[in-house]
Design a protein around this motif. Sequence first.
Motif, PDB file in Angstrom:
ATOM      1  N   GLN A   1       3.394  -6.140  17.711  1.00 23.42           N
ATOM      2  CA  GLN A   1       2.126  -6.629  17.170  1.00 23.42           C
ATOM      3  C   GLN A   1       2.300  -8.041  16.593  1.00 23.42           C
ATOM      4  O   GLN A   1       1.486  -8.928  16.848  1.00 23.42           O
ATOM      5  N   TYR A   2       3.367  -8.250  15.842  1.00 27.67           N
ATOM      6  CA  TYR A   2       3.655  -9.552  15.243  1.00 27.67           C
ATOM      7  C   TYR A   2       3.845 -10.619  16.321  1.00 27.67           C
ATOM      8  O   TYR A   2       3.237 -11.694  16.273  1.00 27.67           O
ATOM      9  N   TRP A   3       4.702 -10.338  17.310  1.00 27.39           N
ATOM     10  CA  TRP A   3       5.030 -11.343  18.325  1.00 27.39           C
ATOM     11  C   TRP A   3       3.862 -11.619  19.262  1.00 27.39           C
ATOM     12  O   TRP A   3       3.667 -12.760  19.700  1.00 27.39           O
ATOM     13  N   PHE A   4       3.062 -10.611  19.563  1.00 29.11           N
ATOM     14  CA  PHE A   4       1.879 -10.863  20.387  1.00 29.11           C
ATOM     15  C   PHE A   4       0.868 -11.725  19.625  1.00 29.11           C
ATOM     16  O   PHE A   4       0.262 -12.631  20.196  1.00 29.11           O
ATOM     17  N   ALA A   5       0.693 -11.469  18.341  1.00 28.50           N
ATOM     18  CA  ALA A   5      -0.231 -12.277  17.531  1.00 28.50           C
ATOM     19  C   ALA A   5       0.247 -13.725  17.451  1.00 28.50           C
ATOM     20  O   ALA A   5      -0.553 -14.663  17.604  1.00 28.50           O
TER      21      ALA A   5
ATOM     22  N   HIS B   1      -4.157  -8.685  26.921  1.00 27.03           N
ATOM     23  CA  HIS B   1      -4.124  -7.358  27.558  1.00 27.03           C
ATOM     24  C   HIS B   1      -3.047  -6.481  26.913  1.00 27.03           C
ATOM     25  O   HIS B   1      -3.287  -5.301  26.617  1.00 27.03           O
ATOM     26  N   ALA B   2      -1.872  -7.065  26.683  1.00 26.37           N
ATOM     27  CA  ALA B   2      -0.784  -6.313  26.050  1.00 26.37           C
ATOM     28  C   ALA B   2      -1.165  -5.914  24.623  1.00 26.37           C
ATOM     29  O   ALA B   2      -0.836  -4.802  24.180  1.00 26.37           O
ATOM     30  N   GLN B   3      -1.870  -6.794  23.910  1.00 26.09           N
ATOM     31  CA  GLN B   3      -2.325  -6.447  22.562  1.00 26.09           C
ATOM     32  C   GLN B   3      -3.270  -5.239  22.609  1.00 26.09           C
ATOM     33  O   GLN B   3      -3.175  -4.352  21.754  1.00 26.09           O
TER      34      GLN B   3
END
Length: 105
Positions: free
Chosen positions: A24-28, A56-58
């Motif tokens: 979640q952190y790295w996608f944000a 999409h991954a988020q």
Amino acid sequence: MRDSNLPGTELLKTVLEPLLEDFQYWFARSRDFLESEQISFMSEQEQSDLLLRVKHAQNELNTAKMLFTATDEQVGIDMATIMPWHQLVAECWNVSMRFHQAREV
């Protein structure tokens, strides 16, 4: 008699919960980066496609987290789901490193 499911449940919570938080952190961070920077070594289309894959991954991650929470942390996530997330995070790290290296020159 001890509940034989408890160790597996604790293992899921101990391993999976922080892993999902990391994703979640790295996608944000990746999304913020891709939305706020013009990356000179990528075409607009390439940058847009990467951003779309992150979004999409988020969405997939949010769904997985909801299922994990809704099942009282009794459900795992298949490696076939996690590996593409890992590869996407690594791809975003590489783009970010290359971007920052180019700015230093």
